[in-house]
Design a protein around this motif. Structure first.
Motif, PDB file in Angstrom:
ATOM      1  N   SER A 325      28.428  47.669  39.285  1.00  0.00           N
ATOM      2  CA  SER A 325      28.039  47.880  37.903  1.00  0.00           C
ATOM      3  C   SER A 325      29.241  47.949  36.972  1.00  0.00           C
ATOM      4  CB  SER A 325      27.225  49.162  37.772  1.00  0.00           C
ATOM      5  OG  SER A 325      26.948  49.442  36.424  1.00  0.00           O
ATOM      6  N   PHE A 326      30.267  48.664  37.384  1.00  0.00           N
ATOM      7  CA  PHE A 326      31.433  48.827  36.518  1.00  0.00           C
ATOM      8  C   PHE A 326      32.143  47.505  36.260  1.00  0.00           C
ATOM      9  CE2 PHE A 326      32.252  53.592  37.688  1.00  0.00           C
ATOM     10  CZ  PHE A 326      31.056  53.910  37.079  1.00  0.00           C
ATOM     11  N   ALA A 327      31.915  46.517  37.122  1.00  0.00           N
ATOM     12  CA  ALA A 327      32.520  45.200  36.919  1.00  0.00           C
ATOM     13  C   ALA A 327      32.091  44.603  35.591  1.00  0.00           C
ATOM     14  CB  ALA A 327      32.145  44.253  38.066  1.00  0.00           C
ATOM     15  N   ALA A 328      30.898  44.959  35.146  1.00  0.00           N
ATOM     16  CA  ALA A 328      30.428  44.523  33.829  1.00  0.00           C
ATOM     17  C   ALA A 328      30.648  45.605  32.788  1.00  0.00           C
ATOM     18  CB  ALA A 328      28.951  44.162  33.901  1.00  0.00           C
ATOM     19  N   GLU A 329      30.322  46.834  33.167  1.00  0.00           N
ATOM     20  CA  GLU A 329      30.252  47.928  32.211  1.00  0.00           C
ATOM     21  C   GLU A 329      31.591  48.240  31.547  1.00  0.00           C
ATOM     22  OE1 GLU A 329      27.833  52.104  32.457  1.00  0.00           O
ATOM     23  OE2 GLU A 329      27.773  50.761  34.173  1.00  0.00           O
ATOM     24  N   TYR A 330      32.645  48.173  32.307  1.00  0.00           N
ATOM     25  CA  TYR A 330      33.935  48.560  31.738  1.00  0.00           C
ATOM     26  C   TYR A 330      34.396  47.590  30.649  1.00  0.00           C
ATOM     27  CZ  TYR A 330      38.584  50.557  31.389  1.00  0.00           C
ATOM     28  OH  TYR A 330      39.726  51.172  30.921  1.00  0.00           O
ATOM     29  N   HIS A 331      33.824  46.399  30.611  1.00  0.00           N
ATOM     30  CA  HIS A 331      34.223  45.434  29.590  1.00  0.00           C
ATOM     31  C   HIS A 331      33.828  45.871  28.185  1.00  0.00           C
ATOM     32  CE1 HIS A 331      35.936  42.707  32.393  1.00  0.00           C
ATOM     33  NE2 HIS A 331      34.802  42.396  32.982  1.00  0.00           N
ATOM     34  N   TYR A 332      32.973  46.886  28.052  1.00  0.00           N
ATOM     35  CA  TYR A 332      32.720  47.441  26.716  1.00  0.00           C
ATOM     36  C   TYR A 332      33.998  48.020  26.121  1.00  0.00           C
ATOM     37  CZ  TYR A 332      27.637  47.045  26.895  1.00  0.00           C
ATOM     38  OH  TYR A 332      26.354  46.560  26.932  1.00  0.00           O
ATOM     39  N   SER A 333      34.902  48.482  26.952  1.00  0.00           N
ATOM     40  CA  SER A 333      36.152  49.076  26.463  1.00  0.00           C
ATOM     41  C   SER A 333      37.157  48.020  26.015  1.00  0.00           C
ATOM     42  CB  SER A 333      36.787  49.943  27.559  1.00  0.00           C
ATOM     43  OG  SER A 333      37.378  49.130  28.557  1.00  0.00           O
ATOM     44  N   LEU A 334      36.975  46.781  26.516  1.00  0.00           N
ATOM     45  CA  LEU A 334      37.905  45.669  26.269  1.00  0.00           C
ATOM     46  C   LEU A 334      39.291  45.927  26.875  1.00  0.00           C
ATOM     47  CD1 LEU A 334      36.973  44.736  22.586  1.00  0.00           C
ATOM     48  CD2 LEU A 334      36.240  43.595  24.688  1.00  0.00           C
ATOM     49  N   LYS A 335      39.406  46.906  27.748  1.00  0.00           N
ATOM     50  CA  LYS A 335      40.685  47.250  28.372  1.00  0.00           C
ATOM     51  C   LYS A 335      40.847  46.507  29.706  1.00  0.00           C
ATOM     52  CE  LYS A 335      41.467  50.133  25.054  1.00  0.00           C
ATOM     53  NZ  LYS A 335      41.281  51.577  25.236  1.00  0.00           N
ATOM     54  N   PRO A 336      42.081  46.353  30.202  1.00  0.00           N
ATOM     55  CA  PRO A 336      42.300  45.647  31.472  1.00  0.00           C
ATOM     56  C   PRO A 336      41.688  46.397  32.651  1.00  0.00           C
ATOM     57  CG  PRO A 336      44.334  46.672  30.714  1.00  0.00           C
ATOM     58  CD  PRO A 336      43.353  46.794  29.595  1.00  0.00           C
ATOM     59  N   VAL A 337      41.212  45.638  33.638  1.00  0.00           N
ATOM     60  CA  VAL A 337      40.510  46.232  34.770  1.00  0.00           C
ATOM     61  C   VAL A 337      40.829  45.450  36.039  1.00  0.00           C
ATOM     62  CG1 VAL A 337      38.434  44.907  34.170  1.00  0.00           C
ATOM     63  CG2 VAL A 337      38.253  46.899  35.673  1.00  0.00           C
ATOM     64  N   MET A 338      41.008  46.173  37.146  1.00  0.00           N
ATOM     65  CA  MET A 338      41.290  45.570  38.456  1.00  0.00           C
ATOM     66  C   MET A 338      40.151  45.872  39.410  1.00  0.00           C
ATOM     67  SD  MET A 338      44.454  46.154  41.149  1.00  0.00           S
ATOM     68  CE  MET A 338      45.313  44.637  40.670  1.00  0.00           C
ATOM     69  N   PHE A 339      39.694  44.829  40.116  1.00  0.00           N
ATOM     70  CA  PHE A 339      38.722  45.008  41.190  1.00  0.00           C
ATOM     71  C   PHE A 339      39.462  44.933  42.520  1.00  0.00           C
ATOM     72  CE2 PHE A 339      35.542  43.755  44.296  1.00  0.00           C
ATOM     73  CZ  PHE A 339      34.496  44.618  43.982  1.00  0.00           C
ATOM     74  N   VAL A 340      39.218  45.918  43.374  1.00  0.00           N
ATOM     75  CA  VAL A 340      39.931  46.006  44.644  1.00  0.00           C
ATOM     76  C   VAL A 340      39.097  45.374  45.752  1.00  0.00           C
ATOM     77  CG1 VAL A 340      40.975  47.546  46.330  1.00  0.00           C
ATOM     78  CG2 VAL A 340      41.087  48.106  43.892  1.00  0.00           C
ATOM     79  N   ALA A 341      39.649  44.384  46.428  1.00  0.00           N
ATOM     80  CA  ALA A 341      38.992  43.751  47.571  1.00  0.00           C
ATOM     81  C   ALA A 341      40.034  42.973  48.356  1.00  0.00           C
ATOM     82  CB  ALA A 341      37.881  42.813  47.112  1.00  0.00           C
ATOM     83  N   LYS A 342      40.093  43.203  49.640  1.00  0.00           N
ATOM     84  CA  LYS A 342      41.009  42.427  50.482  1.00  0.00           C
ATOM     85  C   LYS A 342      40.529  41.000  50.651  1.00  0.00           C
ATOM     86  CE  LYS A 342      43.001  46.300  53.085  1.00  0.00           C
ATOM     87  NZ  LYS A 342      44.391  46.044  52.650  1.00  0.00           N
ATOM     88  N   ASP A 343      39.229  40.787  50.476  1.00  0.00           N
ATOM     89  CA  ASP A 343      38.641  39.451  50.563  1.00  0.00           C
ATOM     90  C   ASP A 343      37.488  39.388  49.574  1.00  0.00           C
ATOM     91  OD1 ASP A 343      37.594  36.996  51.184  1.00  0.00           O
ATOM     92  OD2 ASP A 343      37.083  37.486  53.269  1.00  0.00           O
TER      93      ASP A 343
END
Length: 425
Positions: A325-343
């Motif tokens: 959910s946060f993958a979309a939701e945090y974009h309301y802030s327009l701030k940079p965001v990192m998703f953590v995944a080894k694959d």
């Protein structure tokens, strides 16, 4: 269950039960149109972190066409249910919202007998989530509604084709891309889906936000970073792809908080279900987990966040997470965001078109080196080349339709569907 039994069960559900529920809903809608009385609405609340209906409730409470009520009810199997209920009490008391409390020592409140609801809003679309007296299984004959508690980015049966998705009266989704997925995946082809915008959008789009970050002892402003780990740390028997990132990041994030003490603050925002998962994990357990959570509460430049998070997001500078959910939701802030995944392949394999677009605007962290680079270059130095993409995504998908609030869009749909006429004070 053999092949014949499975086939008969499928036919019974899809050719009879789902259609029978729709017919019952039509009869109830016609009855409400004839009665011309206030519509009785119940909102079930399980935890502040999952509560999405405050704005809808407040609009209904101010409108004589509705008689809304909030009922507290814990999720079955949660280890911290009493704390969840206490957080809800504090939240509703602070907002001046009345509610029916939950008493763990008493028989659960009889919603149907005491409140006789016409419409009932559920916090999640899962059967057997609540005590039997409050479970959605007992209320499909009423106008059951649901607004996703998260910004739904995945596709498949779990997202769009559970029994609830097919038997609810209304599923209030976020965008046209979500309707498209429902029409493709759901057995009922999304006939009960309406597009109103994301539930939390009304909170994010407020002109002013409170500052939930604790003041630093030296009075100096630091870069504010949210770390939001998901709960799916064990892949066995899980409908979600494995995201065991917390297990390798736990010590690293503490170390980074200490190493950059004079430059950053970190808010630890775990998924509400992570605590239960860690209590059950063979390498963690209750004692280690409680110590770890308390560490985030007490370090000089960190804090623990377990409730509503719109203000937290909008007053932050960046986020590191592995939540859908946060993958979309945090974009309301327009701030940079990192998703953590080894694959990323297993993650993207479950995603809808909307979900893939969300991840396209993330910096990806597969290692400690990636996380450090994001922290030092993107956050601290301000090198953020993805900013224009996020701004376009915000304009295309995050602003509620019709130039109205999400709550007003929900109210308008109910008013039109039930022919309730003009708003009354």
């Amino acid at each position: 269950m053999n092949t014949l039994q499975k086939a008969l069960n499928y036919l019974w559900l899809h050719l009879w039960q789902y259609r029978a529920t729709e017919r019952q809903h039509r009869r109830l809608v016609e009855q409400l149109r004839r009665d011309r009385r206030p519509v009785r609405v119940v909102f079930i609340a399980v935890d502040v972190a999952y509560w999405r209906y405050q704005c809808v409730y407040e609009l209904m409470a101010a409108d004589s066409r509705f008689q809304p009520a909030i009922v507290l009810s814990p999720c079955l199997g949660h280890k911290n249910s009493e704390q969840e209920m206490e957080r809800l009490r504090r939240f509703f008391d602070a907002h001046g919202s009345s509610y029916v409390d939950y008493d763990f020592s008493q028989k659960p409140y009889d919603i149907r007998k005491e409140l006789a609801p016409d419409i009932i809003f559920f916090p999640q679309p899962y059967e057997h989530l609540l005590c039997p007296e409050h479970d959605c299984l007992n209320f499909y004959d009423l106008l059951a509604c649901y607004m996703p508690y998260g910004f739904w980015t995945s596709t498949g049966k779990l997202s769009y084709d559970l029994h609830f998705h097919n038997r609810a009266w209304r599923i209030y989704h976020c965008s046209g891309l979500h309707l498209k997925e429902a029409q493709r995946v759901a057995t009922n082809r999304g006939r009960n889906v309406r597009i109103v915008g994301y539930a939390n959008a009304d909170d994010y789009l407020r002109p002013d936000h409170e500052d939930p970050w604790k003041p630093m002892a030296d009075g100096r402003k630091r870069h504010r970073i949210i770390w939001a780990p998901h709960f799916s740390i064990i892949s066995e028997n899980s409908a979600l792809p494995p995201r065991a990132n917390f297990l390798w990041m736990a010590d690293l994030m503490v170390a980074l908080a200490k190493e950059y003490n004079d430059q950053i603050q970190i808010a630890f925002k775990p998924h509400p279900a992570l605590l239960t998962q860690l209590y059950q994990h063979p390498d963690w357990g209750k004692e280690r987990t409680d110590r770890y959570y308390d560490l985030w509460r007490t370090m000089d430049n960190t804090q623990m966040e377990e409730g509503q998070y719109a203000d937290l997001f909008m007053t932050s500078d960046a986020m590191i997470h592995d939540s859908g959910s946060f993958a979309a939701e945090y974009h309301y802030s327009l701030k940079p965001v990192m998703f953590v995944a080894k694959d990323m392949a297993p993650v993207l394999s479950t995603q809808s078109e909307f979900g893939r677009r969300c991840y396209d605007m993330h910096y990806i962290g597969a290692s400690e080196q990636d996380i450090r680079h994001f922290l030092e270059h993107v956050v601290l130095q301000g090198n953020d080349p993805m900013r224009p993409q996020r701004e376009q995504f915000f304009r295309d998908y995050l602003v509620p339709p019709g130039g109205k609030s999400v709550a007003q869009n929900v109210i308008d749909d109910i008013v039109e569907s039930l022919d309730l006429g003009e708003r009354r004070q």
